[in-house]
Structures are given as C-alpha cells and as structure tokens.
Design a protein around this motif. Sequence first.
Motif, PDB file in Angstrom:
ATOM      1  N   TYR A 212       0.809  -1.217   0.000  1.00  0.00           N
ATOM      2  CA  TYR A 212       0.000   0.000   0.000  1.00  0.00           C
ATOM      3  C   TYR A 212       0.846   1.272   0.000  1.00  0.00           C
ATOM      4  O   TYR A 212       0.287   2.368   0.083  1.00  0.00           O
ATOM      5  N   LEU A 213       2.167   1.136  -0.091  1.00  0.00           N
ATOM      6  CA  LEU A 213       3.056   2.288   0.045  1.00  0.00           C
ATOM      7  C   LEU A 213       2.700   3.412  -0.928  1.00  0.00           C
ATOM      8  O   LEU A 213       2.649   4.577  -0.543  1.00  0.00           O
ATOM      9  N   LYS A 214       2.427   3.074  -2.174  1.00  0.00           N
ATOM     10  CA  LYS A 214       2.172   4.097  -3.185  1.00  0.00           C
ATOM     11  C   LYS A 214       0.680   4.338  -3.425  1.00  0.00           C
ATOM     12  O   LYS A 214       0.326   5.222  -4.204  1.00  0.00           O
TER      13      LYS A 214
ATOM     14  N   ILE B 166      -0.978  12.589   8.735  1.00  0.00           N
ATOM     15  CA  ILE B 166       0.340  11.954   8.716  1.00  0.00           C
ATOM     16  C   ILE B 166       1.098  12.244  10.011  1.00  0.00           C
ATOM     17  O   ILE B 166       1.714  11.359  10.614  1.00  0.00           O
ATOM     18  N   ILE B 167       1.046  13.492  10.461  1.00  0.00           N
ATOM     19  CA  ILE B 167       1.759  13.864  11.700  1.00  0.00           C
ATOM     20  C   ILE B 167       1.168  13.122  12.889  1.00  0.00           C
ATOM     21  O   ILE B 167       1.901  12.649  13.769  1.00  0.00           O
ATOM     22  N   ASN B 168      -0.167  13.011  12.935  1.00  0.00           N
ATOM     23  CA  ASN B 168      -0.799  12.287  14.043  1.00  0.00           C
ATOM     24  C   ASN B 168      -0.358  10.828  14.066  1.00  0.00           C
ATOM     25  O   ASN B 168      -0.062  10.272  15.129  1.00  0.00           O
ATOM     26  N   LYS B 169      -0.306  10.211  12.885  1.00  0.00           N
ATOM     27  CA  LYS B 169       0.100   8.801  12.836  1.00  0.00           C
ATOM     28  C   LYS B 169       1.563   8.651  13.225  1.00  0.00           C
ATOM     29  O   LYS B 169       1.940   7.699  13.920  1.00  0.00           O
ATOM     30  N   GLN B 170       2.401   9.594  12.790  1.00  0.00           N
ATOM     31  CA  GLN B 170       3.812   9.532  13.164  1.00  0.00           C
ATOM     32  C   GLN B 170       3.978   9.674  14.680  1.00  0.00           C
ATOM     33  O   GLN B 170       4.772   8.972  15.296  1.00  0.00           O
ATOM     34  N   ASN B 171       3.205  10.572  15.279  1.00  0.00           N
ATOM     35  CA  ASN B 171       3.282  10.740  16.733  1.00  0.00           C
ATOM     36  C   ASN B 171       2.855   9.469  17.458  1.00  0.00           C
ATOM     37  O   ASN B 171       3.438   9.097  18.481  1.00  0.00           O
ATOM     38  N   ARG B 172       1.827   8.805  16.926  1.00  0.00           N
ATOM     39  CA  ARG B 172       1.383   7.558  17.567  1.00  0.00           C
ATOM     40  C   ARG B 172       2.462   6.480  17.451  1.00  0.00           C
ATOM     41  O   ARG B 172       2.660   5.691  18.385  1.00  0.00           O
ATOM     42  N   ILE B 173       3.144   6.436  16.307  1.00  0.00           N
ATOM     43  CA  ILE B 173       4.203   5.438  16.149  1.00  0.00           C
ATOM     44  C   ILE B 173       5.353   5.715  17.111  1.00  0.00           C
ATOM     45  O   ILE B 173       5.885   4.809  17.752  1.00  0.00           O
ATOM     46  N   LEU B 174       5.719   7.003  17.243  1.00  0.00           N
ATOM     47  CA  LEU B 174       6.815   7.341  18.144  1.00  0.00           C
ATOM     48  C   LEU B 174       6.460   7.060  19.602  1.00  0.00           C
ATOM     49  O   LEU B 174       7.339   6.867  20.433  1.00  0.00           O
TER      50      LEU B 174
ATOM     51  N   LEU C 271       8.940   2.652   6.726  1.00  0.00           N
ATOM     52  CA  LEU C 271       8.219   3.877   7.068  1.00  0.00           C
ATOM     53  C   LEU C 271       8.880   5.084   6.413  1.00  0.00           C
ATOM     54  O   LEU C 271       8.199   5.987   5.896  1.00  0.00           O
ATOM     55  N   GLY C 272      10.214   5.103   6.405  1.00  0.00           N
ATOM     56  CA  GLY C 272      10.920   6.167   5.695  1.00  0.00           C
ATOM     57  C   GLY C 272      10.629   6.143   4.201  1.00  0.00           C
ATOM     58  O   GLY C 272      10.470   7.194   3.573  1.00  0.00           O
ATOM     59  N   ASP C 273      10.533   4.927   3.620  1.00  0.00           N
ATOM     60  CA  ASP C 273      10.205   4.807   2.187  1.00  0.00           C
ATOM     61  C   ASP C 273       8.824   5.403   1.900  1.00  0.00           C
ATOM     62  O   ASP C 273       8.614   6.038   0.864  1.00  0.00           O
ATOM     63  N   ILE C 274       7.888   5.169   2.817  1.00  0.00           N
ATOM     64  CA  ILE C 274       6.530   5.709   2.638  1.00  0.00           C
ATOM     65  C   ILE C 274       6.572   7.232   2.584  1.00  0.00           C
ATOM     66  O   ILE C 274       6.013   7.868   1.677  1.00  0.00           O
TER      67      ILE C 274
ATOM     68  N   ALA D   6      -1.279   5.995   1.859  1.00  0.00           N
ATOM     69  CA  ALA D   6      -0.256   6.263   2.871  1.00  0.00           C
ATOM     70  C   ALA D   6      -0.747   5.921   4.274  1.00  0.00           C
ATOM     71  O   ALA D   6      -0.017   5.335   5.076  1.00  0.00           O
ATOM     72  N   LYS D   7      -1.994   6.290   4.597  1.00  0.00           N
ATOM     73  CA  LYS D   7      -2.510   6.053   5.949  1.00  0.00           C
ATOM     74  C   LYS D   7      -2.557   4.562   6.264  1.00  0.00           C
ATOM     75  O   LYS D   7      -2.155   4.125   7.354  1.00  0.00           O
ATOM     76  N   LYS D   8      -3.051   3.787   5.328  1.00  0.00           N
ATOM     77  CA  LYS D   8      -3.151   2.345   5.556  1.00  0.00           C
ATOM     78  C   LYS D   8      -1.754   1.725   5.665  1.00  0.00           C
ATOM     79  O   LYS D   8      -1.513   0.860   6.520  1.00  0.00           O
ATOM     80  N   SER D   9      -0.840   2.173   4.815  1.00  0.00           N
ATOM     81  CA  SER D   9       0.517   1.643   4.859  1.00  0.00           C
ATOM     82  C   SER D   9       1.188   1.949   6.196  1.00  0.00           C
ATOM     83  O   SER D   9       1.833   1.086   6.798  1.00  0.00           O
TER      84      SER D   9
END
Length: 724
Positions: A137-139, A451-459, A169-172, A142-145
């Motif tokens: 789902y990378l391309k 995207i920022i919200n998902k990144q914060n959740r991952i961190l 995740l960086g590739d996404i 984005a949210k699902k990936s």
Amino acid sequence: MKLLVKYITLLYLVFSTSFVFAQVNEDVIDSEKRFTIRGSVIESNTYKPIPDVNIEVSGGAYTTTDALGEFRIVAKRGDELIVRHKDFETVYYIIKSSERIKVEVEPNKTDNFRSQALKSKTSTKVFKSLIDSAEVYLKKDAKKSIQFIADGLKVSKSVKENGEAYEVLGDIYMHWKQYDLAVSNYRISIQNRPTNSVKIKLAKAYQLNKNYQESLTTYNDIDKKELSNWELVTLYEGIGDVHQNTKSFDASIDAYTEGLKVASKHLITPKITDLNSKLAQVFDEKGEPEKAKGRFNESLRFASTQNKKRAVEEKLKFAEFQNNLSDYSNEIEIRKQALDDIKEIEIDSVFDNESPLTPQKQNYKIGNAYALKKDFGNAITYLEKSIEEADDKEDLIVQKDATRKLSDVFRDAGEYDKARITFDNYIELLDKVYIKREQEISQAARFSKDIINKQNRILSLESDRALSESKYQLNIEQARTQKLIIYSLIGGVLLLLITAFIMFKYIKQQRLANNLLALRTLRSQMNPHFIFNALNSVNSFIASNDERTANKYLSDFSLLMRAVLENSEEDFIPLEKEIELLELYTKLEHFRFKDKFDYNITVDKNIKVNDFVIPPMLLQPYIENAVWHGLRYKKTKGHLNIEITQNKPDEIKITITDDGIGRQKSKALKTEHQQKQNSKGMGNIKKRVSILNNMYKDKVDVFIDNFQDEEDTGTKVIVTLKKD
C-alpha cells in the motif's frame, strides 16, 4: 560436509506501480524496473544462519549474506539469481517479481548435498506479513501503509525488525514527499540496525529536504568498499545531485563521471542513461552547450535500448535543451516524434496529468515553439489541439496556459476579436484553477495533519511498550511480594520492614515513570495543535494570493518549528531558549495581525537567564490566547506586554498582559466547538504544571486575572518560576 539446498521460499509478491511519470496497468510490469530483493540462507533443522554465501544477479549486482544469513540485492524481472557456496552446488533462479527469498539447507546422511528447486511458501511470521502489506500500500494509501507499520512495531521482537520497519516507514514518507519525516525514520532505522542501503536513502532524503551538508556528510561517511556496484553508482549519483543543487557544477560533473565509469564497466544500462542525461543538464546550466549536446546524444542512444517510455523521456529533455538554445525547428521535430511515441505507449499505459508524457503538454510546447518562430498558423493549430485534449482530460493547468498563449498568438497575428474572446476564456479558466488550488491546499493540510498524528502515535509505541512491560513486571512483583509477606511473618519483623522499604522505593519510581509518560503524552498533544494553528495562518496567506508574505512567514515558521521539535522531548529548557522562542512566535503572530496590536518583550537586565530553566512551550499558549481571543476582536489597536522580572534571588516572575476584550467577552463570542478546544488546550497546561510541581516541589506557579477595569478588561497572566 556438503549442504543440500532444501527450500527457497518466495514469501510475498510486492506490488509496485510508478506515480512519477506513468501508472502502469496491473497486468503489465515494466521489464526494466529494478527493485530490491530480500532473502536469507539458514539451516532447516537448527535455523542457524549461514554467512558469506555468494549472491549474484546477471547484470552486475553482487553481495553476500551477512552474519545473520541475510542479503539484499537489486534486480529486475527476468534477471537470473545465482547462489554460490563452497558446500553446495550453484543454484540458478529466474526472478519473476519483487520477492522475499528464503533458502533452507539441511545435512544429508551421506554428507552429500545437492541443490533443489526454489518454491514459493507463505510466511507465517506476522511481522513480515505486516511489513509486506505496508509495502503493497506504500504508493496507493499512505494512511493504511503507515498503520501496517504501526501494527508491525507492536509485534516486533528485535532491533533488526525495528530497523526494517522504520526503513519502510521512511520509504513511505519519501514517496509522499514528507522528506523531514523520512529523515527521522531512516535515522531511527540506522540506530536499530545500520546498513549501507538505508544510509544511502537517508542521504537522499537529506538532499530532497534541502539539508545539503548533512546529505554530503552521510554519503562521504559510507565505506565505498562495502557497496555493491549498483549502490556505488547510486552513491556517486546522489553526491552529484547535491552539488548540482548547490550550483557546484564542477564537483557535480566529477561525481556523475565517477558513477558513469562504474555503470559502464558493469553494464548497468539504466544508470548509464540517467548519468549521461544529468551530465547534459549540468553542462547546459554551466553554459557549455556543445558538451551538453554530446551527453544528450549518449543518453538518447542508451535510452533507446531500454524501452519506449524511457526513450521518450530523454527526447523531451533534449527538446527542452533545444528550446533553451532557441533552436525551435529542432525542438518542434523532436516533440512531434515524441507525440507519435506517446500514442504507442498510451495503448498499454495511463498517464496522469502531472506527467510530462501527455499529448496536451506536448502540443502546447509545439504551439509555443511555432509562436516563437512567428509561424502563427501552426501555432494556433497545435494550441487549439492542446486545449481540446486538456479539456477532455480535465487538465486545467495546461488548458489555462494554452488558452493564454492562444490569446497572445491571435493578438500578434492581428485577430483581435478572437484574442479578446480567447482571453475571456482564459479568465474563466483562471477562476477554476484558483478554486481547484484552494481545494488542493485544504486537502494537503488535512493529509499533513493525519500523517503527523500517525507519526506521533508510532513514536509513542516505544513508550507504550515500556509501560506495558512495566505493568507486567509490576504484576509479577506483586505476586512475589505476597509470598515475601507470608515468609516475613514467619521469619520476623525485620524481614517485613525490609520488604516494605523495597515496595515503597519501587512504587515511588513507578510514580515518577508514570509522571514522565504523562508529560510526554501532553507534549505530544500540544505540538500538533500548535502546528495546525500555524499551518492555518500559512493557508490564509496563500488563499489571499499573498505568496511573498506566505514565503516569509514559512521561513520564520520553519525556524520556530525546528526549535520546538528539538525541545519537544525535554521537561525543562534554559530560560534563554524559551525567550528566543517567545520572540519568534510573537513576531509571527504580529506578522499576521499587525493592524490589531503592538507588542513589547522586556527582560530585566539583572536576571541571569542561564540560571533558570522552564518547561518548553509553557508560555506560548497564554500568548496565543491573548492574541486570538483577546486582541483580535478589539475594535482599536491593542497592546501585548511580556515582562520578565526578578523579585527574589531564586525566583523570577513572567507577566503577560493584554488590553483585549477580556475572557468573558471572548467566551461569549466562541462557538461551542471553540470553547471545547480552548478548554482542552488550557487544561493540558494546567495538567503539565501540576505534574511538574508534583515532581519538582512547586517549581512553577500560574495566576490569571483581569488586567484592568475598563470596558476591555484584558487579561493578566503571572507565571512564577523558581530556581533549582
């Protein structure tokens, strides 16, 4: 003892489509598209990895398995994978798609091993399944990936798996052009498991994020002797790209030339084409057209040996070069050839409007070239054709540009009535483009926020995992404590006292850990809120077509955001840094509402600012409230004063006053949703102060009251800060 290859399992076919120049139909795979194949070689009975196995791809790529028995190699569909080792016969396998390959070997009773055929087998490991799903789902989504990555990190059991997850995740983020987030995640991946392939990706992300020195440093720190031929060419190409971006043309030419030597030696045709093309562009920028032309001829020659699409791309670059030389006749001839090729490619491919390989764009370019030659008849023909095709494909940008150009051509040809009618059409299209741009800006803002919200959740996953492990350990400790209590009753009062002391100390440490986690959570809630408000300000400038103001605002805003993110993980920062943040933030707010208020920041000269520390972003919400909910609604121009004084040797007082409409009037003007949002924001500040005071013995005190008794009562906030 020799080894027998028992299995090579193809775990997942990774679906990959190109969104840069064309979206290929699902049943058609470009035979020249290269991808990274991951694999491992292990013993089937003990699962022990086998290092130093030779892995080679026909065409030049070569690597070996590492200490974990794993390897990565770049290949394309149709390449032959060759697996060699001194203890078993050479295995040959034709690559059909992007695959995850596993080679299992086992000892033979006769001590003789023979190679067996590779066969596909679905992986049962949940982590690998989730990572493969993220790549699928990378391309596309984005949210699902990103969600698959988050789920994968939850089940990850090793730093190796963490490194792989953060790499994907960086590739996404790289694909979706979130280069700053790509940099962060590649760095985390390297911290978990440093690999040269990820270091090259990090350097590329730095370059695209315009961190040119960091990019060069990363490239130069890589040991070239450890790289495969493909990676070495990619490294030189990346260095050349950075120097081209910084206008260091000679250094760029040197890097591209080194990469071209390696690519030519090992017959890496796609890179030979790319590097000749980039050398041509550098020579063109440097003002050496003859050398540029020679390189373009080379890139065209090699591109013609690859596929039709690649050849067309090079033709169009060469056409732009001819345009720069004002050689419009050659430009027209090349673009006409490209148009014929595009019609053939379109049979099996679909191009989006962003691609340069669209008929409407090429007809527009041809029409423009005829106009520059003063051949108005042909110019009108091709421009009208471009407008018709752009309208059919809903390409508003090309339709607008071609219509404007057609109006100019009619005017230059003396057909003023047609010029006027065409210009009126251009104005209508301009309005449509403006509306479309507004919608795209709104969608981009929502996408960035998600995207920022998902990144914060991952961190925060690492914190959540640490908390879960802590709770698990607490349950075990409680059970153990119960046994200790029973034995202590038998053993005596002394053992009971020791046990109580241990429990008290443990609970105190646990409370401190929970407070730290709560502080992190509150900070993670504040930063997205602050970023979202700032992006709204940028959006308003862009929406009002004030691009220069938006650019200036974004420049100052980027400085502020970098400082905020650098301090986001700290409980306290030096007061000097907080003052710098306040000055920059207040400047940005005044930049937008300068007709609403003036401001003044006063710091007592006797205060030694380096002796005091303060929680980051503690004062900003109060200033934001003063501007947005007080001064913004004031009928006359207001004043915002920030004063830092020292009343006691170990205590300073920060006073924020405004003569705005006051809290009561502001509350009456708010919608129900705005009241909830403000209440939540101020609630977070109160919780932070409460937790910090609990941890550091009443270090911070906040007092809020009306500022004056006039109609606009204003607001006064006094923050008292004690020295450690």
